[in-house]
Design a protein around this motif. Structure first.
Motif: not given
Ligand SMILES: O=C(CO)[C@H](O)[C@H](O)COP(=O)(O)O
Length: 258
Positions: A40, A42-43, A99, A109-110, A112, A114, A118, A136
């Motif tokens: 999930s 934008s990448t 992130d 991560k998270g 977003g 998700c 993930e 990052k």
């Protein structure tokens, strides 16, 4: 939606994301791979874009498994075959964003919200690969990602978990994540809330300890710390190169293929 192949010029950050995603797909999504996890953020659209560029023949017998609503739409709109992890519990390769990534490939991560799905897909994969832009790439988690560790929590437990994070685990600024275009909290794809808990450098240097401590709290569903899971991280740089950091400790800088 996947317009990076069109005449629209990408910003330097978007270009970096695309470089990372394209290179990771070129290195890790091979003809023999039939089950592919799609993360999930934008990448990841650039990951899907590169996979589509491998052609109809390469993709016709593959199944793509999403980590949430956004990646499900990406898969459907790209015309790829959609599957789910309960049907395909063993995945050849999962590619996802992050992130923040530290020097040992531990990830936050998270961002977003998700990270539960993930993590399921990262664990299910023989190879878990992270793609991100250069912002990052950190030595220690918490250096550039300020909001803290995302924690998915069942609604009934959020007040107690927040209190424990503040008073016992040393995250006095832990907060419930609020929605931007809705009154009230962010609600995950699983119907839960998200707490963001920042920890100081000393604690984040031992991110697996932080992960274990939070995971033990009643009501916590999953913690957005992915420790020791990634085989490699691909960071797109501003100069057009991609920095690859691998779990075996090797590092490489390559010129990306467009
Ligand atoms: O963990 C995630 C979502 O829960 C994303 O992978 C993470 O937020 C990275 O996103 P982006 O590619 O937009 O930087």
């Amino acid at each position: 939606m996947l317009d990076s192949g069109s005449a629209v010029a990408l910003s330097p950050i978007e270009t970096s994301k695309r470089l990372a995603a394209y290179t990771a797909v070129d290195h890790h999504v091979k003809p023999e791979h039939t089950t592919i996890g799609i993360g999930s953020g934008s990448t990841v659209p650039y990951v899907v874009e590169r996979i589509v560029q491998q052609g109809v023949e390469a993709n016709k017998n593959r199944v793509f498994i999403p980590t949430g609503f956004q990646s499900k739409l990406l898969i459907i709109e790209a015309g790829l075959n959609l599957g789910d992890v309960d049907e395909f519990p063993s995945i050849d390769v999962t590619i996802d964003g992050a992130d923040e990534v530290d020097k040992d490939l531990n990830c936050i991560k998270g961002g977003g919200a998700c990270h539960l799905r993930e993590k399921v897909l990262a664990e299910a994969a023989k190879t878990f690969i992270v793609v991100a832009d250069y912002r990052k790439n950190s030595e220690y988690l918490g250096t550039t990602w300020a909001p803290g560790v995302p924690i998915e929590v069942v609604p009934v437990a959020y007040v107690r978990v927040l209190r424990h994070l503040k008073e016992v685990l040393g995250s006095p600024n832990a907060t419930l994540r609020m929605a931007l275009k809705k009154a009230g909290p962010v609600v995950t794809d699983n119907g839960n809330f998200v707490i963001d808990a920042p920890f100081d450098r000393e604690k984040m240097m031992n991110s697996s300890k932080v992960l274990t401590q939070i995971k033990l709290l009643t009501g916590v569903v999953e913690v957005g710390l992915f420790c020791g899971m990634a085989k490699a991280a691909y960071f797109g740089n501003q100069d057009g190169t991609v920095a690859i950091r691998r779990a075996d400790g090797t590092m490489e800088q390559v010129v990306a293929m467009q």
